[in-house]
Design a protein around this motif. Structure first.
Motif, PDB file in Angstrom:
ATOM      1  N   UNK A 167      45.610  46.254  39.909  1.00  0.00           N
ATOM      2  CA  UNK A 167      45.379  47.360  40.555  1.00  0.00           C
ATOM      3  C   UNK A 167      44.117  48.183  39.598  1.00  0.00           C
ATOM      4  N   UNK A 168      43.113  48.468  40.447  1.00  0.00           N
ATOM      5  CA  UNK A 168      41.935  49.163  39.486  1.00  0.00           C
ATOM      6  C   UNK A 168      42.003  50.868  39.989  1.00  0.00           C
ATOM      7  N   UNK A 169      41.762  51.546  38.891  1.00  0.00           N
ATOM      8  CA  UNK A 169      41.498  52.931  39.114  1.00  0.00           C
ATOM      9  C   UNK A 169      39.951  53.250  38.824  1.00  0.00           C
ATOM     10  N   UNK A 170      39.657  54.578  38.793  1.00  0.00           N
ATOM     11  CA  UNK A 170      38.015  54.848  38.841  1.00  0.00           C
ATOM     12  C   UNK A 170      37.432  54.180  37.861  1.00  0.00           C
ATOM     13  N   UNK A 171      37.981  53.751  36.563  1.00  0.00           N
ATOM     14  CA  UNK A 171      37.383  53.192  35.443  1.00  0.00           C
ATOM     15  C   UNK A 171      37.742  51.671  34.957  1.00  0.00           C
ATOM     16  N   UNK A 172      37.990  50.868  36.157  1.00  0.00           N
ATOM     17  CA  UNK A 172      38.325  49.619  36.217  1.00  0.00           C
ATOM     18  C   UNK A 172      39.878  49.269  36.016  1.00  0.00           C
ATOM     19  N   UNK A 173      40.450  48.364  35.519  1.00  0.00           N
ATOM     20  CA  UNK A 173      41.685  48.122  35.448  1.00  0.00           C
ATOM     21  C   UNK A 173      42.419  49.199  34.947  1.00  0.00           C
ATOM     22  N   UNK A 174      43.554  49.451  35.854  1.00  0.00           N
ATOM     23  CA  UNK A 174      44.540  50.626  35.240  1.00  0.00           C
ATOM     24  C   UNK A 174      45.365  50.177  34.087  1.00  0.00           C
ATOM     25  N   UNK A 175      45.176  48.737  33.584  1.00  0.00           N
ATOM     26  CA  UNK A 175      45.892  48.349  32.504  1.00  0.00           C
ATOM     27  C   UNK A 175      45.319  48.536  31.262  1.00  0.00           C
ATOM     28  N   UNK A 176      43.956  49.060  31.336  1.00  0.00           N
ATOM     29  CA  UNK A 176      43.267  49.250  30.018  1.00  0.00           C
ATOM     30  C   UNK A 176      43.938  50.755  29.548  1.00  0.00           C
ATOM     31  N   UNK A 177      44.703  51.226  30.285  1.00  0.00           N
ATOM     32  CA  UNK A 177      45.163  52.782  29.867  1.00  0.00           C
ATOM     33  C   UNK A 177      46.287  52.654  28.933  1.00  0.00           C
ATOM     34  N   UNK A 178      46.573  53.668  27.876  1.00  0.00           N
ATOM     35  CA  UNK A 178      47.616  53.491  27.080  1.00  0.00           C
ATOM     36  C   UNK A 178      47.564  52.626  25.932  1.00  0.00           C
TER      37      UNK A 178
END
Ligand SMILES: Cc1ncc(COP(=O)(O)O)c(C=O)c1O
Length: 372
Positions: A167-178
């Motif tokens: 899954x990608x959000x506005x700034x790339x992979x959502x997995x890069x958050x947190x």
């Protein structure tokens, strides 16, 4: 057209697998090398290829997501209380109990069905050390608001990203958050290695510590630095993962086509609410949940039964709420009036079948039964 007497079963999901002959050469290599686990060549290659595919920098593979969640909490030394959602698979909260941490349930947003950021602050106490949100159905959480709260209060954020492969959000992979994100490669997931999982880490140092923890705490042959667990992925699963990556884009495209077919016919059906995307730039269409509204002629459970009578196995994910299970229901945050949105949604939700091998005719069979 009238339905045949005993129509073939349709399940909520079915795994997408490569052809067996494609997998044999990988097995041959494992048999020849006799390296079965403990970080062999397929393990290493799969980690690299996953990082490239997902657009993340550091990954530690796991035997499953549950052990990944338990280990992620250990790696960040989380203690006390953790804020989480009641609207998820039980493993989310179980990972807290396995670490002696008290889950504090916060209600969900009525549109995204993810943890409601507007309700998090009221649940923070001096014992709170982290937030564990879930990207439910692969729809991204409000990652920015959650991070802002975590920064203000000095909390860690561990995402249960079991549903969020690709899954990608506005700034790339959502997995890069947190601080950490935990993926599942279970047989029911968009991307599967039979059983499997991974922790996405921000840096190599954190990954190193996680690697110690998933290998009994061994830092080298004679040094044990923590009471670690056995969370290692085997070469068999890693080899399968490598092969699965080759077919993932095609599998996601087939899921997208099914999602579109459902939405096109359900748009005009009164009493059935589809979930809108939650700001993702690329969805994985892991699930197709609908919410059965009071104006629909059948209750959710009557519709669930009607599907079963026609050999269609839709699922009520996530009913019951985690907070209603015996090991959680005595918690103050599990109280009835604390979780009104989650309670309503858990009574309304039905996940319709979606997987790459589901034919258009089968989708139409589901839609016909719904009355679309
Ligand atoms: C939200 C969520 N978290 C955690 C898990 C546990 O994953 P695993 O089966 O890989 O341990 C699952 C599903 O299995 C899940 O749906």
């Amino acid at each position: 057209m009238p339905e045949p007497k005993n129509p073939a079963a349709i399940y909520v999901t079915r795994p997408e697998l490569p052809s067996l002959p494609e997998f044999i050469p990988y097995l041959q290599e494992i048999w020849d090398s006799k390296v079965l686990t403990n970080g062999g060549q397929f393990h290493h290659q799969f980690e690299q290829n996953l990082c490239d595919y997902l657009g993340v920098k550091h990954i530690a593979l796991f035997t499953n997501a549950t052990i990944g969640l338990v280990t992620a909490l250990q790696a960040l030394r989380i203690t006390g209380e953790v804020i989480t959602t009641p609207y998820s698979f039980v493993a989310t909260a179980h990972s807290l109990l396995w670490n002696g941490i008290k889950p504090v349930f916060v209600d969900i947003d009525p549109v995204t069905l993810n943890l409601d950021p507007g309700k998090i602050e009221a649940a923070i106490t001096p014992q709170t050390t982290a937030i564990m949100p879930v990207h439910c159905y692969g729809h991204p959480c409000d990652v920015e608001r959650i991070q802002a709260i975590a920064d203000t209060y000095g909390l860690k954020v561990i995402y249960d990203a079991a549903h969020a492969f690709g899954v990608q959000c506005h700034c790339g992979s959502v997995l890069n958050h947190g601080d950490l994100s935990v993926l599942s490669f279970h047989a029911t997931k968009v991307f599967t290695t039979f059983e499997g999982g991974a922790i996405v880490c921000p840096d190599e140092k954190t990954r190193q510590r996680i690697n110690y923890l998933k290998n009994f705490g061994f830092a080298d042959e004679v040094t044990v630095v923590a009471p670690g667990i056995n969370g290692k992925m085997s070469e068999f699963n890693a080899a399968l993962g490598l092969l699965q990556l080759r077919g993932i884009d095609q599998a996601l495209a087939k899921r997208r086509a099914i999602d579109e077919r459902y939405r096109a016919r359900l748009a005009a059906l009164a009493g059935i609410r589809c979930l809108p995307p939650a700001g993702e730039m690329r969805s994985n269409h892991a699930y197709f949940p609908v919410l059965i509204q009071p104006e629909y002629p059948l209750s959710r459970d009557a519709l669930y039964q009607k599907f079963r009578d026609h050999n269609i196995h839709a699922r009520r994910y996530f009913y019951p709420l985690i907070s209603d299970f015996p090991m959680y229901r005595g918690l103050p945050s599990a109280a009835h009036n604390n979780l009104p949105v989650a309670r309503t949604v858990a009574q309304q939700v039905l996940c319709l079948p979606i997987y790459p091998g589901l034919s258009h005719d089968q989708v139409d069979r589901v839609l016909d039964l719904l009355g679309a």
